[in-house]
Design a protein around this motif. Sequence first.
Motif, PDB file in Angstrom:
ATOM      1  N   PRO A   1      -5.120   0.213 -18.662  1.00 41.96           N
ATOM      2  CA  PRO A   1      -4.787   1.633 -18.860  1.00 41.96           C
ATOM      3  C   PRO A   1      -4.959   2.470 -17.590  1.00 41.96           C
ATOM      4  O   PRO A   1      -4.255   3.464 -17.401  1.00 41.96           O
ATOM      5  N   ARG A   2      -5.888   2.051 -16.713  1.00 44.97           N
ATOM      6  CA  ARG A   2      -6.113   2.807 -15.477  1.00 44.97           C
ATOM      7  C   ARG A   2      -4.853   2.911 -14.629  1.00 44.97           C
ATOM      8  O   ARG A   2      -4.627   3.901 -13.945  1.00 44.97           O
ATOM      9  N   LEU A   3      -4.044   1.848 -14.675  1.00 40.07           N
ATOM     10  CA  LEU A   3      -2.832   1.855 -13.847  1.00 40.07           C
ATOM     11  C   LEU A   3      -1.858   2.918 -14.316  1.00 40.07           C
ATOM     12  O   LEU A   3      -1.122   3.502 -13.526  1.00 40.07           O
ATOM     13  N   LYS A   4      -1.844   3.164 -15.623  1.00 42.52           N
ATOM     14  CA  LYS A   4      -0.917   4.168 -16.143  1.00 42.52           C
ATOM     15  C   LYS A   4      -1.282   5.560 -15.611  1.00 42.52           C
ATOM     16  O   LYS A   4      -0.424   6.317 -15.183  1.00 42.52           O
ATOM     17  N   GLU A   5      -2.592   5.841 -15.610  1.00 44.60           N
ATOM     18  CA  GLU A   5      -3.031   7.141 -15.093  1.00 44.60           C
ATOM     19  C   GLU A   5      -2.607   7.321 -13.641  1.00 44.60           C
ATOM     20  O   GLU A   5      -2.381   8.429 -13.184  1.00 44.60           O
ATOM     21  N   ARG A   6      -2.551   6.216 -12.915  1.00 41.99           N
ATOM     22  CA  ARG A   6      -2.286   6.320 -11.474  1.00 41.99           C
ATOM     23  C   ARG A   6      -0.881   5.885 -11.099  1.00 41.99           C
ATOM     24  O   ARG A   6      -0.620   5.585  -9.933  1.00 41.99           O
TER      25      ARG A   6
ATOM     26  N   PRO B   1       0.801  -1.228   0.000  1.00 41.23           N
ATOM     27  CA  PRO B   1       0.000   0.000   0.000  1.00 41.23           C
ATOM     28  C   PRO B   1       0.833   1.277   0.000  1.00 41.23           C
ATOM     29  O   PRO B   1       0.398   2.280  -0.535  1.00 41.23           O
ATOM     30  N   ARG B   2       2.011   1.236   0.603  1.00 40.35           N
ATOM     31  CA  ARG B   2       2.803   2.461   0.660  1.00 40.35           C
ATOM     32  C   ARG B   2       3.971   2.445  -0.321  1.00 40.35           C
ATOM     33  O   ARG B   2       4.979   3.097  -0.118  1.00 40.35           O
ATOM     34  N   LEU B   3       3.812   1.693  -1.385  1.00 37.03           N
ATOM     35  CA  LEU B   3       4.677   1.861  -2.555  1.00 37.03           C
ATOM     36  C   LEU B   3       3.781   2.425  -3.656  1.00 37.03           C
ATOM     37  O   LEU B   3       2.578   2.166  -3.675  1.00 37.03           O
TER      38      LEU B   3
ATOM     39  N   THR C   1      -4.092   3.928  -2.139  1.00 33.28           N
ATOM     40  CA  THR C   1      -5.178   4.859  -2.427  1.00 33.28           C
ATOM     41  C   THR C   1      -6.029   4.400  -3.610  1.00 33.28           C
ATOM     42  O   THR C   1      -6.992   5.067  -3.967  1.00 33.28           O
ATOM     43  N   LEU C   2      -5.675   3.279  -4.236  1.00 39.70           N
ATOM     44  CA  LEU C   2      -6.447   2.797  -5.393  1.00 39.70           C
ATOM     45  C   LEU C   2      -7.763   2.163  -4.935  1.00 39.70           C
ATOM     46  O   LEU C   2      -7.882   1.699  -3.802  1.00 39.70           O
ATOM     47  N   SER C   3      -8.727   2.105  -5.851  1.00 41.80           N
ATOM     48  CA  SER C   3      -9.971   1.392  -5.563  1.00 41.80           C
ATOM     49  C   SER C   3      -9.704  -0.116  -5.587  1.00 41.80           C
ATOM     50  O   SER C   3      -8.656  -0.563  -6.056  1.00 41.80           O
TER      51      SER C   3
ATOM     52  N   MET D   1      -6.227  -5.067 -10.464  1.00 43.62           N
ATOM     53  CA  MET D   1      -5.491  -4.918 -11.719  1.00 43.62           C
ATOM     54  C   MET D   1      -4.002  -4.814 -11.438  1.00 43.62           C
ATOM     55  O   MET D   1      -3.172  -5.433 -12.114  1.00 43.62           O
ATOM     56  N   LEU D   2      -3.660  -4.033 -10.410  1.00 40.62           N
ATOM     57  CA  LEU D   2      -2.246  -3.870 -10.057  1.00 40.62           C
ATOM     58  C   LEU D   2      -1.651  -5.205  -9.625  1.00 40.62           C
ATOM     59  O   LEU D   2      -0.539  -5.556 -10.024  1.00 40.62           O
ATOM     60  N   ALA D   3      -2.417  -5.961  -8.828  1.00 41.32           N
ATOM     61  CA  ALA D   3      -1.898  -7.246  -8.351  1.00 41.32           C
ATOM     62  C   ALA D   3      -1.617  -8.185  -9.530  1.00 41.32           C
ATOM     63  O   ALA D   3      -0.590  -8.864  -9.563  1.00 41.32           O
TER      64      ALA D   3
END
Lengths: 233, 322
Positions: A121-126, A89-91, A133-135, A141-143
């Motif tokens: 694509p959402r990951l790129k924006e964030r 979470p804190r990376l 802080t992600l939903s 998606m990140l995992a």
Amino acid sequence: MLEVQDLHVYYDAIHALKGISFSVARGEIVTLLGANGAGKTTTLKTVSGLLRPRRGSVGLAGQALEGLEPHEIVRLGVAHVPEGRKIFPRLTVLENLKTGAYSRRSGSIGEDMDHVFVLFPRLKERSRQMAGTLSGGEQQMLAIGRGLMARPKLLLLDEPSMGLAPIVVEQIFETIQSINREGVTILLVEQNAAIALAVSHRGYVLETGCTILEGRSADLIHNDLVRQAYLGG
Amino acid sequence: MDLALSIFFQVLVDGIVLGFMYALIALGYTMVYGVLEFINFAHSEIFVIGAFVGVEILLGFEASGSLAMLHPAFVLLVVLFAGMVISGLAAMALERVAYRPLRGAPRLVPLISAIGASFFLQDFIRLVESLWRNSFYLSYPTLPSLEKSLKIGSAVEVPIKSVLVIATALVMLLALHLFVNRTRVGIAIRAVAQDPETASLMGIPVDRIIALTFFVGGAMGGVAGVLFGLHYSLINPYSGFVPGLKAFTAAVLGGIGNIPGAVLGGIVLGLVEAFAASYLSILTNGAFGAEYKDVFAFAILILILIFRPKGLLGEKVREEGV
């Protein structure tokens, strides 16, 4: 590609897996179905080396995995996307993806990251945001993206639909299928049997630490036992 | 007025020097807590090892007559580098011998092992120095170039020694910052601190990362040990106890497990202590003297533990569940 034979796993005195056997062929999506406590997560954790079997074998393309450390198993081409996502979470999103590539010595990490951004694509924006802080959907998606950064031959997915809205679940499973079409073999554990059987080629049903049923997913959908226990009628 | 101002600046510089020293030591406590959630109470001896490595090298140079001939910057680099590497290696060895075999044991067990290791190392240093030098109270040889002062304006003088401590600490902190935030291994250290099991699933060799964390924390402590020796000159095997406890206080003050917090906690503690030491007797008309400065450090520890246990910049080190 993955050959699991007569796997017995204990949590202290509790006999959690009582001789599970299954196999996953190259290019397949195979799903493990079962109620809570059937041993699905335990099975994945044993394949990826977090748990040690007391008996039985886990073979990846002929190589024995049991007894290896988790980080060694990653190096052999198995990535495990754990239940509950377990992103750091804190990376930042970018740093999370980099941890996924930790074992890699070859190939361009930048290229793979671009590929993950094409899939999600959402990951790129964030990408510069803290992952915490992600939903929920973005974290899933990140995992998955983080798991792909290891360039796995075999991807283990544990409950990717957990706690997500139906529309997000659909998106994620579409992406899982396209990852599979790119040549990644997938072993999927899922509570949501309907969607798991819809995307997978074959399935196994687990009950209290044993495999009680196996077959092609198209057949399992029509199996009475599966319909009653997991498809709600 | 001029005198009051110059005293104020001297105290300020002393406080900053002390603060950076605490900060460097505190990093070792906080980084190890980050990855293992346990306080390495033998870290104060890792600091002392650095101080003894420094004094031995300087005494060696002095005995061979080369201390006056070598360039002082070269001497300082050698001493600081040696203190850093040897303390780092000592911390790694400590982890391997005293802590790794106890991984998975109840939390109290490695803590007791740490206290035992602390006593062992103190008396081991004492034994070695007693055999080798017939005394375990050693003093750093004087380096003439460090005895000068930098004049700023007419009223303020900053000793070169203090400049050395501050500059070295800043370089070390910057290097640590870049290492932890910009490198692949640094990111792995933070990943292990947040969730070791998942880190292992990413292919990160957790045991090796923990050993490396001990090395880095120990190296910071080693540099602090050499700086302590250069600045205050007198050392003995028990010199680490009080600075170690204070650095631990600094780490708790900043938020244990939090790297910027350790630096902030160190500086705050150093300043509080320096000002308390010099102004307490003025403010109380001599009723309380400088010897009460330690009361402040530990009063802060107690107050923080009661009212804000997660510290100034505190964060939860490890996430549970989702």
